[in-house]
Design a protein around this motif. Structure first.
Motif, short mmCIF file in Angstrom:
data_model
loop_
_atom_site.label_atom_id
_atom_site.label_comp_id
_atom_site.label_asym_id
_atom_site.label_seq_id
_atom_site.Cartn_x
_atom_site.Cartn_y
_atom_site.Cartn_z
N UNK A 1 0.83 -1.21 0.00
CA UNK A 1 0.00 0.00 0.00
C UNK A 1 0.87 1.26 0.00
N UNK A 2 1.96 1.13 -0.75
CA UNK A 2 2.90 2.24 -0.91
C UNK A 2 3.68 2.62 0.34
N UNK A 3 3.60 1.76 1.36
CA UNK A 3 4.39 2.05 2.56
C UNK A 3 5.86 1.76 2.30
N UNK A 4 6.67 2.70 2.70
CA UNK A 4 8.09 2.65 2.43
C UNK A 4 8.82 1.90 3.55
N UNK A 5 8.27 2.04 4.73
CA UNK A 5 8.93 1.47 5.90
C UNK A 5 7.86 0.84 6.81
N UNK A 6 8.08 -0.43 7.14
CA UNK A 6 7.12 -1.14 7.99
C UNK A 6 7.82 -1.45 9.31
N UNK A 7 7.11 -1.30 10.41
CA UNK A 7 7.71 -1.65 11.70
C UNK A 7 7.02 -2.88 12.26
N UNK A 8 7.82 -3.84 12.66
CA UNK A 8 7.26 -5.06 13.26
C UNK A 8 8.05 -5.38 14.53
N UNK A 9 7.43 -6.21 15.35
CA UNK A 9 8.09 -6.65 16.58
C UNK A 9 8.56 -8.07 16.33
N UNK A 10 9.86 -8.32 16.33
CA UNK A 10 10.35 -9.66 16.02
C UNK A 10 11.72 -9.86 16.61
N UNK A 11 12.04 -11.13 16.87
CA UNK A 11 13.32 -11.43 17.52
C UNK A 11 14.37 -11.88 16.52
N UNK A 12 13.93 -12.35 15.33
CA UNK A 12 14.90 -12.75 14.30
C UNK A 12 14.47 -12.14 12.96
N UNK A 13 15.38 -12.21 12.01
CA UNK A 13 15.06 -11.68 10.68
C UNK A 13 13.89 -12.46 10.09
N UNK A 14 13.98 -13.81 10.21
CA UNK A 14 12.92 -14.66 9.68
C UNK A 14 11.55 -14.30 10.21
N UNK A 15 11.47 -14.11 11.52
CA UNK A 15 10.15 -13.82 12.07
C UNK A 15 9.69 -12.42 11.67
N UNK A 16 10.63 -11.47 11.49
CA UNK A 16 10.26 -10.13 11.02
C UNK A 16 9.65 -10.21 9.63
N UNK A 17 10.30 -11.01 8.75
CA UNK A 17 9.78 -11.14 7.39
C UNK A 17 8.43 -11.86 7.37
N UNK A 18 8.28 -12.87 8.25
CA UNK A 18 6.98 -13.57 8.32
C UNK A 18 5.88 -12.60 8.71
N UNK A 19 6.18 -11.74 9.67
CA UNK A 19 5.16 -10.76 10.09
C UNK A 19 4.84 -9.78 8.96
#
Ligand code: ZN
Length: 473
Positions: A15-33
């Motif tokens: 949706x044209x968002x340039x930067x997304x913030x997520x709460x995650x402990x590893x890179x994998x889980x950040x990408x999953x979120x």
């Protein structure tokens, strides 16, 4: 929180968002979120459970493939994950844009076809314009405005009043100064962010390769055959695209010659016409807006080649008849026996293009013994040697200026008007600047006249060097 930076080509799925913030402990889980939030992104990032091979992931400034735990590496609050796809211009090429540049190019940046990636390519691009006349003017001005980072200009002329009807890069204050200096000041006024490189020289076989090799795209805005073949051959030898345009009166042509992907100019015309047969704009005239129309089409082709978008005019010749306002398009084919771009080229280095086109270095199209300078004519008149001075201009031009004793025979009627003049009579042909009279000389030569001279520079040179009481035009 972990920040995930979304590259331009993938923002359509966030949706044209340039930067997304997520709460995650590893890179994998950040990408999953991230995928949970934007499921449409999944096929662009993952092939099954694996990150696609053309997508690179960075944790801060480290490529995760070089981290010991790869995608399982732990993240800490404030870390930044960047997704860098190698396709669709994902990796941004070229220099970054400043805040000022982002503002300047905003109408480009919001277009998907250009975007940040295209604008950075424009900034990185190096374009050479041969000639800063009618075609060179709009091309240079639009490319400067568009943000082409480096523009080389080749010219050796000075600005003349008669240029201003169409050469819009020059203005009345610059008459008499070098065209390159005049062009540079206009371009820097349009866009001070770009770099304008001046080559104040006649492009010829001795310097063309050295100059052209420094650029990505070459644009031919000249009006003579010597330079046209020279630019073509140099571009083929160096494998550069040559964006071609030509104009005459109300008619124009545009194409992109790129031997790597299509035909070159020699595939169309292996040799130039006999000298003097095809008139130039200086002699035949040109409607002032025509170079604007053809030049902006050339500029558009150059931009498309740089940003890699659209269908270039390679293998197509676009014809414009501005009087009827009709465009036509002809298909051009690569000539399998082309002298320079075929598999068995005969031309493998630059040649002498003046000789090839049968012209004197001054472009008059004549042999050395067929010309006479205004000084020589003045002496000849003073010595009283019998001769016939023929003015081949139109009657309305004779009202502007004439050389005393000349006989008017317009160039297209000379074959009839010359009548039974003896074939061995010394005939001196004169027009405005020496081009039409060269053509008339060619006509008379075919009729069997043997003692013909063309007045170099025409009546304008006569006015300049012999009789200042005559008007120049
Ligand atoms: Zn060719």
């Amino acid at each position: 929180m972990i920040k995930i930076e979304i590259p331009t080509p993938l923002r359509a799925y966030t949706e044209n968002n340039k930067r997304i913030e997520v709460d995650a402990a590893t890179i994998n889980s950040a990408l999953s979120k991230l995928i949970e939030l934007y499921p449409k992104l999944r096929p662009h990032l993952y092939d099954g459970d694996m990150i696609r091979s053309f997508v690179n992931v960075y944790l801060n400034d480290e490529d995760v493939r070089y981290l010991e735990l790869g995608l399982d590496s732990e993240t800490t609050n404030g870390d930044m994950i960047s997704i860098i796809p190698s396709i669709a211009g994902g990796v941004l090429e070229g220099p970054e844009l400043s805040k000022h540049e982002i503002e300047r190019y905003s109408r480009h940046l919001i277009m998907p076809e250009v975007g940040m990636s295209g604008q950075r390519k424009l900034k990185q691009a190096r374009v050479l314009l041969v000639g800063t006349g009618g075609l060179g003017s709009p091309i240079a001005m639009y490319l400067a405005a568009a943000g082409v980072g480096t523009m080389g200009l080749v010219d050796f002329d000075v600005v003349d009043y008669s240029n201003l009807q169409r050469q819009i890069i020059h203005n009345s204050n610059n008459v008499g100064i070098s065209k390159l200096q005049s062009a540079k000041s206009t371009l820097e006024g349009i866009n001070p962010e770009i770099n304008v490189v001046l080559h104040e020289t006649v492009l010829d076989s001795s310097n063309a390769l050295d100059i052209i090799k420094e650029y990505d795209i070459i644009c031919d805005g000249t009006d003579n055959y010597q330079t046209r073949y020279l630019v073509n051959d140099a571009c083929v030898l160096l494998n550069k695209p040559n964006v071609y345009g030509s104009i005459y009166r109300f008619e124009g042509q545009v194409s992109v010659f790129y031997a790597d992907k299509g035909p070159c100019y020699r595939c169309l015309y292996s040799e130039p016409p006999p000298p003097g047969l095809v008139p130039s704009c200086a002699e035949g005239g040109v409607i002032g807006v025509l170079p604007g129309m053809i030049g902006t089409i050339q500029a558009n082709e150059i931009i498309k080649l740089i940003i890699g978008q659209g269908e270039p005019l390679i293998g197509r010749l676009l014809l414009l008849d501005a009087l009827d306002m009709r465009f036509r398009e002809l298909k051009l084919r690569k000539n399998p026996d082309c002298l320079i771009c075929s598999d068995h080229p005969e031309v493998t280095a630059l040649i002498d293009y003046n000789e090839f086109c049968g012209v004197l270095p001054d472009g008059s199209g004549l042999q050395f013994n067929e010309t006479i300078s205004v000084k020589q004519l003045d002496e000849l008149r003073n010595t009283g040697i019998d001769h016939l001075l023929i003015d081949v201009r139109e009657p309305h031009e004779q009202e502007i200026s004439m050389i005393e004793g000349s006989v008017l025979m317009p160039q297209n009627q000379i074959a009839e008007l010359i009548g039974d003049t003896p074939k061995n009579k010394l005939i001196i042909l004169q027009c405005k600047s020496g081009v039409r009279s060269a053509r008339a000389l060619y006509t008379l030569k075919k009729l069997g006249f043997v003692n013909l001279k063309n007045l170099q520079g025409g009546i304008n040179a006569w006015a300049d060097k012999v009789d200042p009481s005559i008007a120049s035009y």
